[in-house]
Design a protein around this motif. Structure first.
Motif, PDB file in Angstrom:
ATOM      1  N   ALA A  13      -6.965   4.039   7.021  1.00 39.00           N
ATOM      2  CA  ALA A  13      -6.765   4.437   5.624  1.00 39.00           C
ATOM      3  C   ALA A  13      -7.189   5.889   5.398  1.00 39.00           C
ATOM      4  CB  ALA A  13      -7.582   3.513   4.710  1.00 39.00           C
ATOM      5  N   LYS A  17      -2.099  10.498   7.587  1.00 41.35           N
ATOM      6  CA  LYS A  17      -0.862  10.238   8.324  1.00 41.35           C
ATOM      7  C   LYS A  17       0.370  10.303   7.421  1.00 41.35           C
ATOM      8  CE  LYS A  17      -1.648   5.279   8.013  1.00 41.35           C
ATOM      9  NZ  LYS A  17      -2.507   5.453   6.821  1.00 41.35           N
ATOM     10  N   THR A  35       5.244   2.518   5.455  1.00 41.03           N
ATOM     11  CA  THR A  35       5.216   1.048   5.532  1.00 41.03           C
ATOM     12  C   THR A  35       4.038   0.456   4.762  1.00 41.03           C
ATOM     13  OG1 THR A  35       3.999   1.021   7.634  1.00 41.03           O
ATOM     14  CG2 THR A  35       6.395   1.058   7.772  1.00 41.03           C
ATOM     15  N   ARG A  40       1.560  -2.905   0.185  1.00 39.62           N
ATOM     16  CA  ARG A  40       0.979  -2.734  -1.146  1.00 39.62           C
ATOM     17  C   ARG A  40       1.810  -3.498  -2.191  1.00 39.62           C
ATOM     18  NH1 ARG A  40      -2.540   1.865  -2.234  1.00 39.62           N
ATOM     19  NH2 ARG A  40      -3.369   2.580  -0.254  1.00 39.62           N
ATOM     20  N   ARG A  95       3.637 -10.604   7.724  1.00 43.07           N
ATOM     21  CA  ARG A  95       4.020  -9.516   8.632  1.00 43.07           C
ATOM     22  C   ARG A  95       5.389  -9.802   9.256  1.00 43.07           C
ATOM     23  NH1 ARG A  95      -0.150  -6.107   9.015  1.00 43.07           N
ATOM     24  NH2 ARG A  95       1.168  -4.760  10.255  1.00 43.07           N
ATOM     25  N   ARG A 117       0.328   1.076  10.485  1.00 39.46           N
ATOM     26  CA  ARG A 117      -0.778   0.651  11.360  1.00 39.46           C
ATOM     27  C   ARG A 117      -0.282   0.156  12.714  1.00 39.46           C
ATOM     28  NH1 ARG A 117      -2.393   2.150   7.164  1.00 39.46           N
ATOM     29  NH2 ARG A 117      -4.367   1.787   6.098  1.00 39.46           N
ATOM     30  N   ASP A 118       0.972  -0.311  12.752  1.00 41.74           N
ATOM     31  CA  ASP A 118       1.478  -0.959  13.972  1.00 41.74           C
ATOM     32  C   ASP A 118       2.860  -0.440  14.358  1.00 41.74           C
ATOM     33  OD1 ASP A 118       2.895  -1.954  11.837  1.00 41.74           O
ATOM     34  OD2 ASP A 118       2.909  -4.022  12.540  1.00 41.74           O
ATOM     35  N   ARG A 144      -9.725  10.492  -0.131  1.00 41.11           N
ATOM     36  CA  ARG A 144      -9.150   9.467  -0.994  1.00 41.11           C
ATOM     37  C   ARG A 144      -9.773   9.516  -2.385  1.00 41.11           C
ATOM     38  NH1 ARG A 144      -5.814   5.372   0.317  1.00 41.11           N
ATOM     39  NH2 ARG A 144      -4.824   7.172   1.265  1.00 41.11           N
ATOM     40  N   ARG A 167     -11.692  -2.034   4.643  1.00 35.81           N
ATOM     41  CA  ARG A 167     -10.288  -2.073   5.078  1.00 35.81           C
ATOM     42  C   ARG A 167     -10.142  -1.757   6.563  1.00 35.81           C
ATOM     43  NH1 ARG A 167      -5.648   0.571   2.877  1.00 35.81           N
ATOM     44  NH2 ARG A 167      -6.755   2.023   1.538  1.00 35.81           N
ATOM     45  N   ASP A 171      -8.443  -4.387   8.950  1.00 32.85           N
ATOM     46  CA  ASP A 171      -7.207  -3.988   9.628  1.00 32.85           C
ATOM     47  C   ASP A 171      -7.380  -3.989  11.149  1.00 32.85           C
ATOM     48  OD1 ASP A 171      -6.121  -3.659   7.133  1.00 32.85           O
ATOM     49  OD2 ASP A 171      -6.085  -1.471   7.175  1.00 32.85           O
ATOM     50  N   ARG A 174      -8.036  -8.099  12.513  1.00 28.54           N
ATOM     51  CA  ARG A 174      -7.092  -9.200  12.291  1.00 28.54           C
ATOM     52  C   ARG A 174      -6.387  -9.547  13.606  1.00 28.54           C
ATOM     53  NH1 ARG A 174      -3.384  -5.196   8.846  1.00 28.54           N
ATOM     54  NH2 ARG A 174      -2.250  -4.313  10.585  1.00 28.54           N
TER      55      ARG A 174
HETATM   56  O1  CDP Z   1      -2.673   4.957   2.384  1.00 26.25           O
HETATM   57  P1  CDP Z   1      -3.647   4.092   3.062  1.00 26.25           P
HETATM   58  O2  CDP Z   1      -3.914   4.566   4.436  1.00 26.25           O
HETATM   59  O3  CDP Z   1      -4.862   3.822   2.238  1.00 26.25           O
HETATM   60  O4  CDP Z   1      -3.044   2.652   3.231  1.00 26.25           O
HETATM   61  P2  CDP Z   1      -1.543   2.212   3.403  1.00 26.25           P
HETATM   62  O5  CDP Z   1      -0.956   2.909   4.593  1.00 26.25           O
HETATM   63  O6  CDP Z   1      -0.841   2.339   2.112  1.00 26.25           O
HETATM   64  O7  CDP Z   1      -1.706   0.662   3.800  1.00 26.25           O
HETATM   65  C1  CDP Z   1      -2.340  -0.257   2.947  1.00 26.25           C
HETATM   66  C2  CDP Z   1      -2.720  -1.462   3.782  1.00 26.25           C
HETATM   67  O8  CDP Z   1      -1.524  -2.072   4.257  1.00 26.25           O
HETATM   68  C3  CDP Z   1      -3.544  -1.165   5.029  1.00 26.25           C
HETATM   69  O9  CDP Z   1      -4.935  -1.197   4.801  1.00 26.25           O
HETATM   70  C4  CDP Z   1      -3.106  -2.273   6.000  1.00 26.25           C
HETATM   71  O10 CDP Z   1      -3.872  -3.425   5.837  1.00 26.25           O
HETATM   72  C5  CDP Z   1      -1.696  -2.596   5.563  1.00 26.25           C
HETATM   73  N1  CDP Z   1      -0.684  -2.068   6.484  1.00 26.25           N
HETATM   74  C6  CDP Z   1      -0.416  -2.767   7.659  1.00 26.25           C
HETATM   75  O11 CDP Z   1      -1.077  -3.749   7.945  1.00 26.25           O
HETATM   76  N2  CDP Z   1       0.575  -2.364   8.491  1.00 26.25           N
HETATM   77  C7  CDP Z   1       1.291  -1.265   8.212  1.00 26.25           C
HETATM   78  N3  CDP Z   1       2.260  -0.903   9.042  1.00 26.25           N
HETATM   79  C8  CDP Z   1       1.029  -0.520   7.043  1.00 26.25           C
HETATM   80  C9  CDP Z   1       0.018  -0.939   6.198  1.00 26.25           C
END
Ligand code: CDP
Length: 213
Positions: A13, A17, A35, A40, A95, A117-118, A144, A167, A171, A174
């Motif tokens: 978070a 990126k 993504t 969200r 997912r 994230r993935d 943030r 978070r 993240d 899991r």
């Molecule tokens: O902007 P920030 O980095 O705070 O979070 P985000 O990219 O908007 O993602 C919010 C949440 O969605 C993350 O904390 C992950 O739990 C989840 N996420 C995920 O699991 N896989 C992704 N490809 C993108 C987000």
């Protein structure tokens, strides 16, 4: 044969990126998908509809019927939506329901830039360019907080730091597609980099990687 230019940005978070991904997408004229916004949106609709995290079939239905207009809702960028996103993102069925759309987006003709994230591990393991963006938790929380305090002047930095740590932990631990760096990703630590320097580093990584396929 030229390979499609898929550029994958992953990281925790508020690592920066998203900003880097949009600059690189502009540089190369590629479509971009944040993504995190998808998760969200599912998290936000769960809360709005009063569903619990155990209501898996309903959550899957939300994920399957998500329309792209929902992603424009500014409330999705808020603090609560980030927490709700990370909760639903830990549910494997949710997912799975969101996977096809992301895979298709990544593999469209010409290529695409995705951040999440993935992406480099699950959605586009074949991406020729993978960048894992990170920074120390305190630095990420400060960035943030600067964004969020504009809409919520009473917000304390310590609370944002606690959110980010929670978070990160959820993240990363899991069982389904945890946040992790792909073996062939390049690490970009932005702890000591301003935005311009981080962009310069990202541009160089993309250039180097592109040249090697
Ligand atoms: O902007 P920030 O980095 O705070 O979070 P985000 O990219 O908007 O993602 C919010 C949440 O969605 C993350 O904390 C992950 O739990 C989840 N996420 C995920 O699991 N896989 C992704 N490809 C993108 C987000």
């Amino acid at each position: 044969m030229t390979q499609s230019l898929i550029i994958a940005f992953d990281g925790p978070a508020a690592s920066g990126k998203g900003t880097l991904a949009s600059v690189i997408a502009q540089d190369y004229g590629l479509p971009m998908l944040d993504t995190g916004l998808i998760y969200r949106a599912v998290g936000f609709l769960r809360a709005q509809q009063g569903l619990t995290l155990e209501d898996v079939p309903q959550l899957v239905a939300i994920a399957q019927t998500l329309d792209t207009q929902t992603l424009d809702n500014p409330d999705l960028r808020g603090r609560e939506a980030g927490e709700w996103a990370s909760q639903v993102a830990a549910i494997p069925e949710v997912r799975d329901a969101l996977k096809r759309f992301q895979i298709d987006f990544a593999h469209q003709l010409g290529g695409a830039v995705l951040d999440g994230r993935d992406i480099g591990t699950v959605i586009a393991p074949d991406a020729p360019v993978k960048i894992f963006v990170t920074a120390r938790a305190e630095v990420r929380a400060h960035r943030r907080w600067l964004q969020l305090v504009k809409i919520n002047p009473d917000l304390a930095y310590e609370d944002v730091l606690a959110d980010i740590r929670l978070r990160d932990e959820r993240d990363s631990s899991r069982s389904s597609a945890p946040l992790s760096m792909a073996d062939d990703a390049v690490l970009l630590d932005t702890t000591d980099l301003g935005i311009e320097a981080a962009i310069e580093h990202a541009r160089r990584i993309v250039k180097d990687r592109r040249g090697s396929f």
